[in-house]
Scaffold this active site. Structure first.
Site, PDB file in Angstrom:
ATOM      1  N   ASN A  39       0.866  -1.178   0.000  1.00  0.00           N
ATOM      2  CA  ASN A  39       0.000   0.000   0.000  1.00  0.00           C
ATOM      3  C   ASN A  39       0.902   1.227   0.000  1.00  0.00           C
ATOM      4  O   ASN A  39       1.516   1.543   1.013  1.00  0.00           O
ATOM      5  CB  ASN A  39      -0.886  -0.028   1.255  1.00  0.00           C
ATOM      6  CG  ASN A  39      -1.730   1.231   1.401  1.00  0.00           C
ATOM      7  OD1 ASN A  39      -1.790   2.064   0.498  1.00  0.00           O
ATOM      8  ND2 ASN A  39      -2.382   1.363   2.550  1.00  0.00           N
ATOM      9  N   LYS A  87       0.039   4.236  -0.209  1.00  0.00           N
ATOM     10  CA  LYS A  87      -0.600   5.409   0.414  1.00  0.00           C
ATOM     11  C   LYS A  87      -0.376   6.635  -0.488  1.00  0.00           C
ATOM     12  O   LYS A  87      -0.397   6.496  -1.700  1.00  0.00           O
ATOM     13  CB  LYS A  87      -0.081   5.593   1.846  1.00  0.00           C
ATOM     14  CG  LYS A  87      -0.190   4.285   2.656  1.00  0.00           C
ATOM     15  CD  LYS A  87       0.095   4.443   4.110  1.00  0.00           C
ATOM     16  CE  LYS A  87      -0.075   3.096   4.818  1.00  0.00           C
ATOM     17  NZ  LYS A  87       0.117   3.178   6.259  1.00  0.00           N
ATOM     18  N   HIS A  99      -9.425   1.219   5.142  1.00  0.00           N
ATOM     19  CA  HIS A  99      -8.141   1.428   5.820  1.00  0.00           C
ATOM     20  C   HIS A  99      -8.333   2.399   6.984  1.00  0.00           C
ATOM     21  O   HIS A  99      -9.109   3.346   6.891  1.00  0.00           O
ATOM     22  CB  HIS A  99      -7.102   1.966   4.829  1.00  0.00           C
ATOM     23  CG  HIS A  99      -5.707   1.900   5.370  1.00  0.00           C
ATOM     24  ND1 HIS A  99      -5.236   2.811   6.286  1.00  0.00           N
ATOM     25  CD2 HIS A  99      -4.699   1.018   5.157  1.00  0.00           C
ATOM     26  CE1 HIS A  99      -3.986   2.481   6.601  1.00  0.00           C
ATOM     27  NE2 HIS A  99      -3.641   1.400   5.933  1.00  0.00           N
ATOM     28  N   GLU A 119      -6.615   4.751   7.991  1.00  0.00           N
ATOM     29  CA  GLU A 119      -6.348   6.158   7.664  1.00  0.00           C
ATOM     30  C   GLU A 119      -7.557   6.799   6.994  1.00  0.00           C
ATOM     31  O   GLU A 119      -7.812   7.994   7.177  1.00  0.00           O
ATOM     32  CB  GLU A 119      -5.076   6.256   6.793  1.00  0.00           C
ATOM     33  CG  GLU A 119      -3.841   5.965   7.637  1.00  0.00           C
ATOM     34  CD  GLU A 119      -2.662   5.384   6.875  1.00  0.00           C
ATOM     35  OE1 GLU A 119      -2.650   5.420   5.634  1.00  0.00           O
ATOM     36  OE2 GLU A 119      -1.742   4.879   7.551  1.00  0.00           O
ATOM     37  N   GLU A 170      -4.952  -4.938  10.571  1.00  0.00           N
ATOM     38  CA  GLU A 170      -3.960  -3.890  10.767  1.00  0.00           C
ATOM     39  C   GLU A 170      -4.244  -3.148  12.077  1.00  0.00           C
ATOM     40  O   GLU A 170      -5.084  -2.231  12.102  1.00  0.00           O
ATOM     41  CB  GLU A 170      -3.999  -2.889   9.610  1.00  0.00           C
ATOM     42  CG  GLU A 170      -3.681  -3.492   8.263  1.00  0.00           C
ATOM     43  CD  GLU A 170      -3.145  -2.466   7.275  1.00  0.00           C
ATOM     44  OE1 GLU A 170      -2.175  -2.766   6.610  1.00  0.00           O
ATOM     45  OE2 GLU A 170      -3.706  -1.354   7.205  1.00  0.00           O
ATOM     46  N   GLY A 213       3.067   2.166  10.899  1.00  0.00           N
ATOM     47  CA  GLY A 213       4.079   3.214  10.805  1.00  0.00           C
ATOM     48  C   GLY A 213       4.800   3.524  12.102  1.00  0.00           C
ATOM     49  O   GLY A 213       5.476   4.552  12.212  1.00  0.00           O
ATOM     50  N   SER A 224       3.830  -2.194  10.246  1.00  0.00           N
ATOM     51  CA  SER A 224       5.277  -2.255  10.502  1.00  0.00           C
ATOM     52  C   SER A 224       5.914  -3.580  10.084  1.00  0.00           C
ATOM     53  O   SER A 224       6.846  -4.053  10.740  1.00  0.00           O
ATOM     54  CB  SER A 224       5.581  -1.953  11.979  1.00  0.00           C
ATOM     55  OG  SER A 224       5.209  -0.622  12.299  1.00  0.00           O
TER      56      SER A 224
HETATM   57  P1  13P Z   1       3.322   0.359   7.559  1.00  0.00           P
HETATM   58  O1  13P Z   1       3.817  -0.922   6.922  1.00  0.00           O
HETATM   59  O2  13P Z   1       4.044   1.580   7.057  1.00  0.00           O
HETATM   60  O3  13P Z   1       3.280   0.257   9.049  1.00  0.00           O
HETATM   61  O4  13P Z   1       1.801   0.557   7.056  1.00  0.00           O
HETATM   62  C1  13P Z   1       0.912  -0.515   7.159  1.00  0.00           C
HETATM   63  C2  13P Z   1      -0.324  -0.148   6.445  1.00  0.00           C
HETATM   64  O5  13P Z   1      -1.068   0.712   6.860  1.00  0.00           O
HETATM   65  C3  13P Z   1      -0.620  -0.863   5.186  1.00  0.00           C
HETATM   66  O6  13P Z   1      -1.909  -0.617   4.741  1.00  0.00           O
END
Ligand code: 13P
Length: 251
Positions: free
Chosen positions: A9, A11, A89, A91, A159, A165, A205
């Site tokens: 992803n 983002k 997601h 976010e 997740e 992150g 992560s």
């Molecule tokens: P990270 O791998 O940067 O922690 O992000 C995970 C994520 O949100 C994937 O959708």
């Protein structure tokens, strides 16, 4: 046997100059590879003759078209050549106030144009600390999954919001118990055969340094990777760890 899936992803990262990262990924592995770039790069990535990956969107609107400035419909994501779309997601839930009901309508829109939905679920740090993880996941699954889920139209990514992150990762025992719980919830609603076929990814992560232990966890069928999916060296290493895990199961 569920085929392993390494999903990236991107983002809100990635320009045309980053396409080389995809071209540099290792080929010939026995795992599926999905990259979900920003919508601006879907068409370019699909057409790139140097890439073998499947391509996905990161969101879609529930309606097929209309006066929704800045939004993109499932039909448009599919029309650009994507095969998958990430939905729900954390976010999007946090930044855009997305509810389970909205996510559900987006999944229905995705299915209406034969996109595979990659549904993300996960608890916040406060919910984790309060011991509410399984309740949160049960509610998210019940509220956001339409009827008709099947191995061919759905991937679920667990997740934990606090692991995204941050460099923090649940214990392997926690991941195992959560993934087992998700599969049991799917079995209750959709039957054992369906539940056994739906791939469950861990996300939060995931790095080359922890991929081996995460992929050894039962019921982890791959990963949804954020930051470490942006560089071929890192994502390639994660893909190879997943390939090794797949081979370890098949012997
Ligand atoms: P990270 O791998 O940067 O922690 O992000 C995970 C994520 O949100 C994937 O959708």
């Amino acid at each position: 046997m569920r085929r392993k899936l390494a999903a990236g992803n991107w983002k809100m990262n990635g320009l045309s100059t980053d396409m080389g990262e995809v071209a540099a990924l290792p080929t010939g592995l026995g795992v599926d590879v999905l990259i979900c770039p920003p919508a601006t790069l879907i068409d370019r990535m699909v057409r790139d003759p140097d890439t073998f990956v499947q391509v996905g969107g990161q969101d879609c609107h529930p309606n097929p078209n209309g006066a929704h400035t800045g939004d993109i419909s499932a039909q448009m994501v599919a029309d650009a050549g994507a095969s998958h779309v990430i939905l729900g997601h954390s976010e999007r839930r946090q930044d855009h106030g997305e509810t389970d009901a909205l996510v559900r309508s987006k999944i229905e829109a995705a299915w209406s144009v034969s996109l595979v939905a990659v549904l993300c679920i996960g608890e916040t740090e406060a919910q984790y600390q309060a011991g509410e993880t399984l309740d949160v996941l049960r509610t998210q699954l019940a509220g956001s999954l339409p009827d008709g889920a099947a191995p061919g139209n759905l991937v679920i990514a667990y997740e934990p919001v606090w692991a995204i992150g941050t460099g923090l990762v649940p214990t392997m025992a926690e991941i195992e118990s959560v993934h087992g719980f998700i599969r049991a919830e799917l079995a209750t609603r959709f039957g054992t055969d369906t539940a056994d076929g739906i791939r469950l990814l861990y996300g939060g992560s995931v790095k080359p340094s922890n991929a081996d232990e995460i992929f050894a966890v039962p019921d982890v069928d791959g990963a949804l990777v954020g930051g470490a999916s942006l560089k071929a060296a890192d994502f390639g290493a994660i893909m190879m760890a997943l390939d090794a895990a797949a081979k370890a199961i098949s012997v």
